[in-house]
Design an enzyme around this catalytic site. Structure first.
Site, PDB file in Angstrom:
ATOM      1  N   SER A  15      -2.621   7.726  -6.355  1.00 48.74           N
ATOM      2  CA  SER A  15      -1.743   8.327  -5.471  1.00 48.74           C
ATOM      3  C   SER A  15      -0.922   9.195  -6.448  1.00 48.74           C
ATOM      4  CB  SER A  15      -0.820   7.167  -4.964  1.00 48.74           C
ATOM      5  OG  SER A  15      -1.709   6.292  -4.166  1.00 48.74           O
ATOM      6  N   CYS A  29       8.593   4.106  -0.052  1.00 48.18           N
ATOM      7  CA  CYS A  29       7.805   3.409   0.528  1.00 48.18           C
ATOM      8  C   CYS A  29       8.466   2.049   1.276  1.00 48.18           C
ATOM      9  CB  CYS A  29       6.717   2.878  -0.634  1.00 48.18           C
ATOM     10  SG  CYS A  29       5.628   1.608  -0.122  1.00 48.18           S
ATOM     11  N   SER A  40      -6.554   1.290  -4.684  1.00 48.29           N
ATOM     12  CA  SER A  40      -5.809   2.492  -4.624  1.00 48.29           C
ATOM     13  C   SER A  40      -4.600   2.078  -5.630  1.00 48.29           C
ATOM     14  CB  SER A  40      -5.338   2.797  -3.493  1.00 48.29           C
ATOM     15  OG  SER A  40      -4.182   3.511  -3.394  1.00 48.29           O
ATOM     16  N   CYS A  52       8.683   2.361  -5.522  1.00 46.83           N
ATOM     17  CA  CYS A  52       8.796   3.898  -5.241  1.00 46.83           C
ATOM     18  C   CYS A  52       9.652   4.140  -4.017  1.00 46.83           C
ATOM     19  CB  CYS A  52       7.051   4.124  -4.712  1.00 46.83           C
ATOM     20  SG  CYS A  52       6.097   3.690  -5.962  1.00 46.83           S
ATOM     21  N   GLU A  81       0.770  -7.996   4.758  1.00 41.32           N
ATOM     22  CA  GLU A  81       0.172  -7.358   5.975  1.00 41.32           C
ATOM     23  C   GLU A  81      -1.312  -6.892   5.613  1.00 41.32           C
ATOM     24  OE1 GLU A  81       3.119  -4.825   7.336  1.00 41.32           O
ATOM     25  OE2 GLU A  81       4.710  -6.372   7.988  1.00 41.32           O
ATOM     26  N   CYS A 124      -7.831  -2.631   5.472  1.00 39.45           N
ATOM     27  CA  CYS A 124      -6.921  -2.073   4.324  1.00 39.45           C
ATOM     28  C   CYS A 124      -6.093  -3.517   4.024  1.00 39.45           C
ATOM     29  CB  CYS A 124      -5.933  -1.336   4.677  1.00 39.45           C
ATOM     30  SG  CYS A 124      -4.715  -0.852   3.838  1.00 39.45           S
TER      31      CYS A 124
END
Ligand code: SF4
Length: 335
Positions: free
Chosen positions: A208, A116, A186, A113, A89, A102
């Site tokens: 993060s 998530c 990221s 995680c 996505e 993004c």
């Protein structure tokens, strides 16, 4: 002969494939990545025999999304599917003159995680540089894109070669010619990947964090056990390239979980004197999670306290939550 996709190839690789000079290869790359010409025979000022040779061996290879959904705030989430049937996505965000894509670096993710949705989706595979670039070039209106952030599905440092190759093409003069300052990768923190990234590039990096305390962080980010955040922050701030790029810590704020006074002091201790910026981000609850985001007042308080301590800090708005396009929500579907 199986034809190769041109998207994802550097000018050097196009030169080898076409048997052409570098200036010709750069002109072909420029037409593909900047002018979006998708018929090689239409590339101007290139000898016909080079274009014919390239047509015999390759296709442009740019493909578009298979589905999309628009949020009430204008954010659009896209679903892509590559030829290996891997799904991933992409989110398009527009704010004034700034258009940000993004992108995902993997189909799913293996970091696990627990908060998530992508982590719960599991790992389906690494994306190629071409799969990453098609998330920008395959969108209508891609010419307006000013910023690219690697904050979609996947852990970019777990697919570092493809990510760096895509970044190189995004920023090359013969590529999309985006400023290096407008490309941000990221990560939850994989030390070998970050070391390689810092040594090989000048793109921005965002770590993060979720918690400044190792034991607590390792419950939210399992990678902490092997790659402690405090070691990564030390590496980021002492790296010779630190002044040439933006380095930041993303801190998603969850009410009564990581927004206490103790967390504020821990954050200050961790980044004080490093020049690393802190981005405070509201938490987007995932299905079946009772946790909620810290209040806007609490986030303002954190920002104020960090700033008066000499730490650069800002609050990032969350967009696209109604179509599950916000942080941690990718892979929750387009229906
Ligand atoms: S937060 Fe990032 S690294 Fe963790 S599971 Fe989700 S996509 Fe992977």
């Amino acid at each position: 002969m199986i034809k190769r996709s041109l998207i994802g190839l550097t000018a050097e690789e196009i030169s080898i494939l076409a048997g052409s000079s570098m200036p010709h290869a750069k002109a072909i790359a420029n037409c593909l990545y900047k002018k979006r010409i998708d018929d090689i025979m239409l590339v101007p000022n290139i000898p016909k025999e080079i274009r014919e040779e390239l047509c015999k061996k390759s296709i442009p290879g740019i493909y578009g999304p298979v589905a999309s959904r628009r949020s009430s705030d204008g954010t659009i989430k896209y679903l892509f599917r590559n030829e290996s049937e891997q799904e991933f996505e992409t989110v398009l965000l527009t704010e004034g003159k700034r258009t940000t894509v993004c992108v995902s670096s993997q189909s799913g993710c293996r970091m696990g995680c627990p908060f998530c949705v992508t982590g719960k989706y599991g790992f389906r595979g690494n994306l190629s540089a071409g799969d990453i670039l098609t998330q920008v070039l395959g969108l209508s209106g891609s010419a307006k894109v000013t910023h690219v952030v690697f904050m979609g599905m996947g852990e970019p440092m777990d697919n570092i070669e493809s990510v760096l190759k895509a970044c190189k093409i995004l920023s090359a003069e013969w590529g999309m010619a985006l400023s290096q300052r407008n490309i941000t990768v990221s990560t939850v923190g994989i030390t070998p990947g970050i070391k390689y990234f810092l040594e090989e590039s000048n793109f921005n990096i965002a770590l993060s964090l979720y918690s400044p305390f190792p034991e607590e962080r390792s419950r939210i980010v399992p990678a902490e056990k092997k790659y402690p955040a405090h070691e990564i922050i030390q590496m980021m701030k002492s790296h010779p390239s630190s002044g040439k790029r933006r380095m930041s810590v993303a801190y998603i704020m969850i009410s009564d979980i990581n927004d206490t006074e103790k967390h504020l002091e821990g954050l200050k201790t961790l980044v004080q004197g490093s020049g690393i910026r802190i981005n405070l981000i509201p938490y987007n609850p995932i299905p079946s999670d009772d946790n909620i985001s810290s209040s806007p007042e609490r986030m303002q308080y954190f920002r104020h306290e960090l700033v008066i301590s000499g730490i650069s800090a800002s609050i990032r708005k969350s967009k696209g939550t109604d179509v599950s396009a916000a942080c941690g929500l990718l892979a929750s579907g387009l229906k």
